[in-house]
Design a protein around this motif. Structure first.
Motif, PDB file in Angstrom:
ATOM      1  N   VAL A  29       0.863  -1.178   0.000  1.00 37.91           N
ATOM      2  CA  VAL A  29       0.000   0.000   0.000  1.00 37.91           C
ATOM      3  C   VAL A  29       0.900   1.228   0.000  1.00 37.91           C
ATOM      4  O   VAL A  29       1.835   1.323   0.812  1.00 37.91           O
ATOM      5  CB  VAL A  29      -0.940   0.021   1.229  1.00 37.91           C
ATOM      6  N   HIS A  30       0.645   2.144  -0.921  1.00 42.79           N
ATOM      7  CA  HIS A  30       1.468   3.352  -1.034  1.00 42.79           C
ATOM      8  C   HIS A  30       1.333   4.188   0.233  1.00 42.79           C
ATOM      9  O   HIS A  30       0.255   4.275   0.831  1.00 42.79           O
ATOM     10  CB  HIS A  30       1.028   4.161  -2.255  1.00 42.79           C
ATOM     11  N   GLN A  31       2.431   4.803   0.643  1.00 44.95           N
ATOM     12  CA  GLN A  31       2.428   5.554   1.897  1.00 44.95           C
ATOM     13  C   GLN A  31       1.486   6.754   1.870  1.00 44.95           C
ATOM     14  O   GLN A  31       1.030   7.227   2.911  1.00 44.95           O
ATOM     15  CB  GLN A  31       3.848   6.023   2.210  1.00 44.95           C
ATOM     16  N   HIS A  32       1.189   7.268   0.670  1.00 46.36           N
ATOM     17  CA  HIS A  32       0.280   8.407   0.562  1.00 46.36           C
ATOM     18  C   HIS A  32      -1.132   7.987   0.160  1.00 46.36           C
ATOM     19  O   HIS A  32      -1.959   8.844  -0.157  1.00 46.36           O
ATOM     20  CB  HIS A  32       0.812   9.414  -0.463  1.00 46.36           C
ATOM     21  N   SER A  33      -1.415   6.699   0.181  1.00 43.05           N
ATOM     22  CA  SER A  33      -2.741   6.219  -0.208  1.00 43.05           C
ATOM     23  C   SER A  33      -3.773   6.528   0.880  1.00 43.05           C
ATOM     24  O   SER A  33      -3.507   6.378   2.087  1.00 43.05           O
ATOM     25  CB  SER A  33      -2.692   4.710  -0.466  1.00 43.05           C
ATOM     26  N   SER A  34      -4.961   6.926   0.439  1.00 40.54           N
ATOM     27  CA  SER A  34      -6.061   7.180   1.386  1.00 40.54           C
ATOM     28  C   SER A  34      -6.599   5.884   1.979  1.00 40.54           C
ATOM     29  O   SER A  34      -7.400   5.917   2.927  1.00 40.54           O
ATOM     30  CB  SER A  34      -7.185   7.940   0.678  1.00 40.54           C
ATOM     31  N   ASN A  35      -6.185   4.743   1.438  1.00 33.55           N
ATOM     32  CA  ASN A  35      -6.653   3.446   1.929  1.00 33.55           C
ATOM     33  C   ASN A  35      -5.657   2.784   2.878  1.00 33.55           C
ATOM     34  O   ASN A  35      -5.887   1.651   3.311  1.00 33.55           O
ATOM     35  CB  ASN A  35      -6.916   2.502   0.748  1.00 33.55           C
ATOM     36  N   MET A  37       1.765  12.565  -9.017  1.00 34.67           N
ATOM     37  CA  MET A  37       2.878  12.380  -9.953  1.00 34.67           C
ATOM     38  C   MET A  37       3.939  11.448  -9.380  1.00 34.67           C
ATOM     39  O   MET A  37       4.584  10.698 -10.118  1.00 34.67           O
ATOM     40  CB  MET A  37       3.506  13.737 -10.273  1.00 34.67           C
ATOM     41  N   THR A  38       4.100  11.477  -8.055  1.00 33.89           N
ATOM     42  CA  THR A  38       5.156  10.660  -7.442  1.00 33.89           C
ATOM     43  C   THR A  38       4.864   9.171  -7.521  1.00 33.89           C
ATOM     44  O   THR A  38       5.765   8.353  -7.317  1.00 33.89           O
ATOM     45  CB  THR A  38       5.329  11.064  -5.971  1.00 33.89           C
ATOM     46  N   SER A  39       3.616   8.809  -7.802  1.00 33.66           N
ATOM     47  CA  SER A  39       3.273   7.388  -7.867  1.00 33.66           C
ATOM     48  C   SER A  39       3.454   6.800  -9.264  1.00 33.66           C
ATOM     49  O   SER A  39       3.316   5.592  -9.450  1.00 33.66           O
ATOM     50  CB  SER A  39       1.814   7.186  -7.423  1.00 33.66           C
ATOM     51  N   LEU A  40       3.734   7.654 -10.246  1.00 39.70           N
ATOM     52  CA  LEU A  40       3.911   7.149 -11.608  1.00 39.70           C
ATOM     53  C   LEU A  40       5.194   6.326 -11.690  1.00 39.70           C
ATOM     54  O   LEU A  40       6.256   6.777 -11.238  1.00 39.70           O
ATOM     55  CB  LEU A  40       3.965   8.309 -12.597  1.00 39.70           C
ATOM     56  N   PRO A  41       5.139   5.133 -12.279  1.00 43.67           N
ATOM     57  CA  PRO A  41       6.321   4.259 -12.316  1.00 43.67           C
ATOM     58  C   PRO A  41       7.373   4.764 -13.297  1.00 43.67           C
ATOM     59  O   PRO A  41       7.103   5.601 -14.173  1.00 43.67           O
ATOM     60  CB  PRO A  41       5.743   2.910 -12.757  1.00 43.67           C
ATOM     61  N   ALA A  42       8.571   4.215 -13.180  1.00 42.66           N
ATOM     62  CA  ALA A  42       9.674   4.620 -14.064  1.00 42.66           C
ATOM     63  C   ALA A  42       9.367   4.295 -15.521  1.00 42.66           C
ATOM     64  O   ALA A  42       9.803   5.008 -16.430  1.00 42.66           O
ATOM     65  CB  ALA A  42      10.964   3.928 -13.623  1.00 42.66           C
TER      66      ALA A  42
END
Length: 688
Positions: free
Chosen positions: A22-28, A115-120
């Motif tokens: 789970v992404h650290q900035h995810s609302s879930n 934008m920070t969640s977009l993959p390489a």
């Protein structure tokens, strides 16, 4: 674009879908952590799908597919678009929930994707698309009216269309608008077809324009027709991939035509080599890893987004080929690279054929492909390559037979031909070109200039204050390479050894000639002088002639060439004396002569004896009142009137004159017309 901040992956071992992060900035994040804590679980968590308001959307490979045009039917394609649209609409209302393997429900919140969640991989596809387009724009900016540069820039436009469009939907987290997905897929297809049509048309226009501009127009029209059929879904999805391969296969025909057209254009041939290497390396990799597996409905060996990077290699390579032809170093490894690429592509394609055609497992297909390639393909390829893929650079076996006669030519030694003259002839023979010019300035080492069109060669020996320009090797069929630099060095070594032996041989010959000349002068000369003093007056002219012949024979043993002016003056004086003695008038003309400045001893002697015999025959058989001798360019003509009752015969004198002419590569022609007899002697311009 809706974002959940969840990492969901398929686990092949358990054959289940798992929530792995789970992404650290995810609302879930808090909701997922609370659920795991309550159930005493930890990530990864097995999940089966997402709950919508009125239905469940189970996780499938199709739902997460990177490229939808790999689906075998439009029914599956349209179903994917509908499922994505349903997820998108539900996400807009925040009514989604995650379904675990034990059928528990975890409510989910959706937000806009940061934008920070977009993959390489997303940024990579944007980079290659923009990079290719900018490269094309830079080339076009420097050659705005060049059709090839325009087509090259258009390929960049196609690249910029399909790569970013694919980047958006191929790197989605899970949910994307179905309508947007459909539009982006159509844009991707349009860009791919536009790119392929532009690239194929580029080979029609570059490096040599093969014909009218209507051919590229037909190719673009064909690409547009294929795209419309694909958008309207009137043909099977596989037709899209086959159409791309079909349009691109036309480039092979254009490449063959370009190869024929550039046979005598070394710069264009070098550019074409670079083109083919750049284009077919990039497109071959993409076709082998992406398009062909998609057409055969088998798993793609690599990600489509990663393989987009292969085209950027092509763009940078083509930019170098169009803007500046510094390509001549390519020739020496062009065949090897092509062979390696074709060999690798053969193994990949054969492996795919075994997997798809014979339904063999991948772990068995690769060893079989390698075995067949090693036992069958490589021996056949090596045999064909040895016949049709030979290097164009001159090898020692190719030119050693041409230069040996120049190094050991006795005629050159006797004519006084210098080592420098021999060096020029050797350069012309090795590189099979007449374009060898002497230029001022000392040169210590060979060098290549003019993008491979010119080879700078030091004089021999290299301390002399001049050097040579060798242009257009093999009559312009190729460019100079570093292999030619090595050839020059080998030539210098071989020529040095050969000329040392020639100098030693000539010194030995001259020593022996000097001995014979001294013996003849001292012994035979003394005897003839004694005979002259003891002879009566009526025989003294014969003895004097014998002494003159002996002196001329002695002079032929000298190595030094005779000056042209001295030779003509001697011939004039001798002919004039003989005509005067016989009561005939000599008309002499040498204003238009173009004989070599220096005549070898053999040439001078043979010409002297031919003229003497011709004058003797005229005085003896025709008893003319006038003898005319004319020098015109490289011809000497003797003519005189003949009485009707004294026809000219063909005796031993004419035969001997013809033999003497043949010895110096000259030609004698006899004519009798309108009571006039003439002999014309034609001397080759290079005969000195």
């Amino acid at each position: 674009m809706p974002w959940l901040g969840l990492a969901i992956q398929y686990d092949a071992g358990s054959e289940n879908w798992q929530l792995t992060g789970v992404h650290q900035h995810s609302s879930n994040r808090r909701t997922i952590d609370d659920h795991l804590q309550q159930q005493g679980l930890a990530l990864p968590l097995e999940v089966v799908g997402i709950q919508l308001v009125d239905k469940q959307q189970l996780f499938t490979q199709v739902l997460f597919i990177e490229e939808p045009d790999t689906l075998p039917s439009y029914a599956e394609f349209n179903q994917l678009m509908q499922d994505q649209q349903a997820l998108f609409l539900a996400s807009q209302k925040n009514v989604l929930a995650l379904i675990t393997s034990d059928r528990q429900i975890i409510p989910l919140q959706t937000t806009s994707r940061p934008m920070t969640s977009l993959p390489a991989l997303f940024w990579f596809q944007l980079f290659v698309g923009v990079g290719g387009a900018l490269t094309g724009a830079l080339v076009w900016a420097s050659r705005r009216r060049d059709p090839a540069a325009i087509l090259y820039a258009l390929t960049g436009v196609g690249y910029l269309i399909f790569a970013p469009a694919a980047a958006i939907y191929s790197t989605r987290e899970l949910i994307i608008s179905g309508e947007l997905f459909r539009i982006l897929s159509a844009i991707n297809h349009f860009g791919a077809l536009f790119f392929t049509a532009s690239l194929t048309s580029l080979l029609w226009a570059y490096p040599i324009k093969l014909g009218a501009a209507k051919v590229p127009a037909v190719i673009y029209s064909l690409a547009l027709l294929v795209w419309l059929l694909n958008v309207m879904q009137w043909l099977a999805p596989v037709f899209m991939h086959l159409a791309v391969l079909l349009i691109f296969s036309i480039s092979f025909v254009f490449s063959g035509m370009q190869w024929q057209k550039t046979r005598k254009h070394p710069s264009a041939r070098a550019a074409l080599r670079w083109f083919l290497l750049s284009i077919y390396t990039a497109t071959g990799l993409f076709a082998g890893f992406i398009i062909i597996p998609a057409a055969l409905h088998i798993e793609q060996p690599a990600s489509q987004g990663i393989m987009f990077g292969a085209f950027l290699i092509m763009y940078w390579g083509l930019a170098l080929g169009i803007v500046k032809y510094r390509l001549f170093q390519l020739e020496q490894w062009w065949h090897s690279i092509t062979g390696w690429f074709v060999s690798g592509l053969f193994i990949v394609l054969f492996d795919i054929a075994l997997v798809s055609g014979l339904a063999l497992p991948q772990e068995l297909a690769l060893p079989i492909a390698l075995a067949i390639a090693g036992w069958l393909y490589f021996p056949v390829r090596q045999l064909l390559w040895s016949r049709i893929g030979k290097q164009a650079n001159p090898s020692i076996n190719a030119w050693i037979g041409n230069i040996l006669p120049l190094l050991i030519d006795r005629e050159s030694s006797e004519s006084g031909k210098s080592s420098n003259d021999r060096w020029v002839e050797i350069l012309r023979a090795v590189w099979r070109t007449p374009y060898v010019e002497q230029r001022t300035g000392q040169l210590s080492a060979p060098a290549i200039t003019n993008d491979g069109l010119r080879l700078l060669v030091p004089a021999y020996p290299d301390h002399l204050p001049y050097h040579f320009h060798v242009d257009l090797p093999d009559s312009g069929a190729r460019l100079f390479t570093s292999a030619d630099i090595k050839t020059v060095k080998h030539l210098q070594q071989i020529t040095g050894l050969a000329l040392e032996r020639i100098d030693a041989r000539n010194q030995g010959i001259q020593v022996e000639r000097d001995r014979i000349r001294r013996d003849m002068h001292d012994d035979l000369g003394a005897t003839l002088l004694k005979l002259l003093h003891a002879s009566p007056e009526e025989t003294k002219p014969l003895v004097r002639n014998a002494i003159t012949d002996m002196r001329q024979l002695v002079s032929t043993l000298e190595q030094y060439p005779v000056n042209k002016a001295e030779a003509i003056a001697h011939w004039h004086k001798e002919a004039e004396d003989r005509c005067k003695f016989a009561g005939a008038t000599l008309q002499w003309s040498d204003e238009g002569e173009q004989l070599p400045e220096l005549l070898s001893v053999r040439t001078y002697t043979n010409l002297s004896r031919i003229l003497r015999e011709a004058v003797s025959n005229a005085l003896k058989y025709a008893s003319p009142s006038i003898i005319h001798i004319c020098f015109n360019q490289n011809q000497i003509t003797l003519s005189n009137p003949i009485p009707a009752d004294k026809p000219v015969g063909h005796g031993s004198g004419q035969r001997i004159m013809s033999e003497r002419a043949a010895e110096i590569n000259a030609h004698l022609e006899y004519r009798t017309e309108q009571s006039k007899y003439s002999i014309t002697l034609t001397i080759p311009p290079e005969q000195g």
